[in-house]
Design a protein around this motif. Structure first.
Motif, PDB file in Angstrom:
ATOM      1  N   ALA A 107      15.363  44.749  39.818  1.00  0.00           N
ATOM      2  CA  ALA A 107      16.913  44.386  40.036  1.00  0.00           C
ATOM      3  C   ALA A 107      17.590  45.026  40.931  1.00  0.00           C
ATOM      4  CB  ALA A 107      17.163  45.701  38.621  1.00  0.00           C
ATOM      5  N   ALA A 108      16.704  45.939  41.885  1.00  0.00           N
ATOM      6  CA  ALA A 108      16.927  46.234  43.251  1.00  0.00           C
ATOM      7  C   ALA A 108      17.678  45.449  44.435  1.00  0.00           C
ATOM      8  CB  ALA A 108      15.640  46.950  44.039  1.00  0.00           C
ATOM      9  N   PRO A 109      18.015  43.960  44.760  1.00  0.00           N
ATOM     10  CA  PRO A 109      18.995  43.748  45.672  1.00  0.00           C
ATOM     11  C   PRO A 109      19.901  43.661  44.181  1.00  0.00           C
ATOM     12  CG  PRO A 109      17.179  42.914  45.191  1.00  0.00           C
ATOM     13  CD  PRO A 109      16.895  44.221  44.387  1.00  0.00           C
ATOM     14  N   VAL A 110      20.608  43.922  43.086  1.00  0.00           N
ATOM     15  CA  VAL A 110      21.578  43.565  42.801  1.00  0.00           C
ATOM     16  C   VAL A 110      22.613  44.846  42.179  1.00  0.00           C
ATOM     17  CG1 VAL A 110      22.898  42.851  40.826  1.00  0.00           C
ATOM     18  CG2 VAL A 110      21.179  41.396  41.618  1.00  0.00           C
ATOM     19  N   LEU A 111      21.814  45.960  42.088  1.00  0.00           N
ATOM     20  CA  LEU A 111      21.981  47.869  42.401  1.00  0.00           C
ATOM     21  C   LEU A 111      22.313  47.760  43.335  1.00  0.00           C
ATOM     22  CD1 LEU A 111      18.875  48.920  39.776  1.00  0.00           C
ATOM     23  CD2 LEU A 111      21.804  47.799  38.986  1.00  0.00           C
ATOM     24  N   ALA A 112      21.585  48.211  44.016  1.00  0.00           N
ATOM     25  CA  ALA A 112      21.828  48.688  46.095  1.00  0.00           C
ATOM     26  C   ALA A 112      23.132  47.313  46.107  1.00  0.00           C
ATOM     27  CB  ALA A 112      20.949  47.911  46.886  1.00  0.00           C
ATOM     28  N   GLN A 113      23.564  46.376  45.731  1.00  0.00           N
ATOM     29  CA  GLN A 113      24.975  45.631  46.103  1.00  0.00           C
ATOM     30  C   GLN A 113      26.371  46.205  45.076  1.00  0.00           C
ATOM     31  OE1 GLN A 113      24.818  41.171  45.861  1.00  0.00           O
ATOM     32  NE2 GLN A 113      27.456  40.905  46.181  1.00  0.00           N
ATOM     33  N   THR A 153      17.562  36.333  38.568  1.00  0.00           N
ATOM     34  CA  THR A 153      18.191  37.087  38.334  1.00  0.00           C
ATOM     35  C   THR A 153      19.153  36.674  37.374  1.00  0.00           C
ATOM     36  OG1 THR A 153      19.388  37.599  39.648  1.00  0.00           O
ATOM     37  CG2 THR A 153      17.623  38.929  39.806  1.00  0.00           C
ATOM     38  N   LEU A 154      19.890  37.366  36.444  1.00  0.00           N
ATOM     39  CA  LEU A 154      20.790  37.151  35.646  1.00  0.00           C
ATOM     40  C   LEU A 154      21.925  38.073  35.761  1.00  0.00           C
ATOM     41  CD1 LEU A 154      22.753  35.238  34.444  1.00  0.00           C
ATOM     42  CD2 LEU A 154      21.303  34.829  32.343  1.00  0.00           C
ATOM     43  N   LEU A 155      23.236  37.809  36.806  1.00  0.00           N
ATOM     44  CA  LEU A 155      24.028  38.811  36.328  1.00  0.00           C
ATOM     45  C   LEU A 155      25.699  38.039  35.589  1.00  0.00           C
ATOM     46  CD1 LEU A 155      25.057  41.458  37.356  1.00  0.00           C
ATOM     47  CD2 LEU A 155      25.978  40.113  39.355  1.00  0.00           C
ATOM     48  N   THR A 156      25.956  38.521  34.894  1.00  0.00           N
ATOM     49  CA  THR A 156      27.305  38.398  33.887  1.00  0.00           C
ATOM     50  C   THR A 156      27.651  39.349  33.507  1.00  0.00           C
ATOM     51  OG1 THR A 156      24.847  36.824  32.303  1.00  0.00           O
ATOM     52  CG2 THR A 156      27.701  37.139  31.176  1.00  0.00           C
ATOM     53  N   TRP A 177      28.746  45.018  33.414  1.00  0.00           N
ATOM     54  CA  TRP A 177      27.443  43.510  33.900  1.00  0.00           C
ATOM     55  C   TRP A 177      26.689  43.482  32.944  1.00  0.00           C
ATOM     56  CZ3 TRP A 177      29.317  39.970  37.379  1.00  0.00           C
ATOM     57  CH2 TRP A 177      31.081  39.405  38.170  1.00  0.00           C
ATOM     58  N   SER A 178      25.829  42.754  32.711  1.00  0.00           N
ATOM     59  CA  SER A 178      24.857  42.742  32.343  1.00  0.00           C
ATOM     60  C   SER A 178      23.588  41.920  33.329  1.00  0.00           C
ATOM     61  CB  SER A 178      24.923  41.594  31.126  1.00  0.00           C
ATOM     62  OG  SER A 178      23.575  41.756  30.442  1.00  0.00           O
ATOM     63  N   LEU A 179      22.825  42.423  33.824  1.00  0.00           N
ATOM     64  CA  LEU A 179      22.133  42.399  34.422  1.00  0.00           C
ATOM     65  C   LEU A 179      20.082  42.130  34.011  1.00  0.00           C
ATOM     66  CD1 LEU A 179      21.075  41.837  37.613  1.00  0.00           C
ATOM     67  CD2 LEU A 179      20.184  43.639  38.229  1.00  0.00           C
ATOM     68  N   ARG A 180      20.165  41.074  33.976  1.00  0.00           N
ATOM     69  CA  ARG A 180      18.577  40.361  33.700  1.00  0.00           C
ATOM     70  C   ARG A 180      17.798  39.974  34.458  1.00  0.00           C
ATOM     71  NH1 ARG A 180      18.080  41.091  27.546  1.00  0.00           N
ATOM     72  NH2 ARG A 180      19.934  41.387  27.208  1.00  0.00           N
ATOM     73  N   VAL A 181      17.037  40.222  34.375  1.00  0.00           N
ATOM     74  CA  VAL A 181      16.023  40.158  35.275  1.00  0.00           C
ATOM     75  C   VAL A 181      14.582  39.492  35.148  1.00  0.00           C
ATOM     76  CG1 VAL A 181      14.165  41.321  37.125  1.00  0.00           C
ATOM     77  CG2 VAL A 181      17.004  41.606  37.314  1.00  0.00           C
ATOM     78  N   SER A 182      13.490  38.482  35.858  1.00  0.00           N
ATOM     79  CA  SER A 182      12.518  37.742  34.979  1.00  0.00           C
ATOM     80  C   SER A 182      11.355  38.694  35.562  1.00  0.00           C
ATOM     81  CB  SER A 182      12.395  36.294  35.296  1.00  0.00           C
ATOM     82  OG  SER A 182      10.853  35.949  35.606  1.00  0.00           O
ATOM     83  N   GLN A 184      13.605  44.881  30.008  1.00  0.00           N
ATOM     84  CA  GLN A 184      14.069  43.663  31.596  1.00  0.00           C
ATOM     85  C   GLN A 184      15.299  43.749  31.826  1.00  0.00           C
ATOM     86  OE1 GLN A 184      11.005  44.155  33.241  1.00  0.00           O
ATOM     87  NE2 GLN A 184      12.155  42.368  33.936  1.00  0.00           N
ATOM     88  N   ALA A 185      16.279  44.458  31.037  1.00  0.00           N
ATOM     89  CA  ALA A 185      18.166  44.118  31.453  1.00  0.00           C
ATOM     90  C   ALA A 185      18.271  45.945  31.599  1.00  0.00           C
ATOM     91  CB  ALA A 185      18.830  43.766  29.842  1.00  0.00           C
ATOM     92  N   TRP A 186      19.748  45.402  32.719  1.00  0.00           N
ATOM     93  CA  TRP A 186      20.379  46.805  32.216  1.00  0.00           C
ATOM     94  C   TRP A 186      21.616  46.519  32.794  1.00  0.00           C
ATOM     95  CZ3 TRP A 186      16.465  44.596  35.075  1.00  0.00           C
ATOM     96  CH2 TRP A 186      15.673  45.480  35.319  1.00  0.00           C
ATOM     97  N   LEU A 187      22.796  47.297  31.755  1.00  0.00           N
ATOM     98  CA  LEU A 187      24.600  47.347  32.453  1.00  0.00           C
ATOM     99  C   LEU A 187      24.756  48.047  33.622  1.00  0.00           C
ATOM    100  CD1 LEU A 187      25.117  47.786  28.734  1.00  0.00           C
ATOM    101  CD2 LEU A 187      25.308  45.635  30.043  1.00  0.00           C
ATOM    102  N   ILE A 188      25.882  47.507  34.139  1.00  0.00           N
ATOM    103  CA  ILE A 188      25.814  48.475  34.783  1.00  0.00           C
ATOM    104  C   ILE A 188      27.781  48.240  34.231  1.00  0.00           C
ATOM    105  CG2 ILE A 188      26.753  47.917  37.620  1.00  0.00           C
ATOM    106  CD1 ILE A 188      24.198  46.325  37.934  1.00  0.00           C
TER     107      ILE A 188
END
Length: 187
Positions: free
Chosen positions: A49-55, A103-106, A37-42, A81-85
């Motif tokens: 990114a904390a809420p998505v990473l916690a989920q 945030t944009l989660l793809t 998953w790609s996570l991009r945060v403005s 401003q981007a992470w891979l999960i």
């Protein structure tokens, strides 16, 4: 009929990955259909990114080109401003909203292919490919070139050495063939 997903190398969903090369000091094995998953945060996102990473059940790495977690579930900080999960545990994100506020989660699982490269000769094989293996260490990751042609992302999973290479799925067969042939040349 339910259609089975197949990896870019043709491995059906639920089957073990193809063993591309294997001997005592070097192993190259496909990790089919890895959840990525790609996570991009403005920059405007207050909580980042904390809420998505916690989920997802992971914590944020301390710096760019580092990751937290393990081979089952990890979070890599790849851009400011981007992470891979990634990993089997990342499937929990399928229930998360794809866009929430800033945030944009793809789900990019079908866009990338994963290959595990491990053993005492793994650094030599990756160095031959032009990858940036010398910059890594356990807990680190980086983007680089593969065989002077393709952009890859490389994660060092342990000091063993054990690596995970992500490449665009359209280039997976090329990468697998290159790795198989080059591994046979490493003494």
């Amino acid at each position: 009929h339910k259609l089975l997903r197949r990896s870019a190398l043709g491995t059906p969903q639920g089957q073990p990955g193809k063993r591309l090369f294997e001997r005592a000091d070097l192993s190259v094995i496909e990790e089919p259909l890895l959840n990525v998953w790609s996570l991009r945060v403005s920059r405007k996102a207050g909580e980042g990114a904390a809420p998505v990473l916690a989920q997802a059940g992971v914590s944020a790495p301390a710096a760019i080109n580092q990751y937290t977690g393990d081979e089952q579930l990890s979070c890599a900080w790849v851009e400011p401003q981007a992470w891979l999960i990634l990993g089997a545990g990342a499937s929990a994100l399928s229930q998360a909203p794809q866009r929430a506020g800033a945030t944009l989660l793809t789900d990019i699982s079908d866009r990338v292919s994963a290959i595990r490269i491990s053993g005492a000769q793994a650094p030599a094989l990756l160095a031959a490919s032009g990858s940036i293996v010398q910059l890594l260490g356990a807990g680190r990751c980086a983007r680089g070139k593969f065989a002077e042609d393709a952009e890859v992302w490389l994660q060092q999973l342990s000091d063993a050495p054990d690596y995970r290479l992500l490449i665009d799925s359209g280039l997976a067969r090329y990468c697998a063939a290159w790795l198989s042939e080059a591994a046979g040349l490493i003494k």
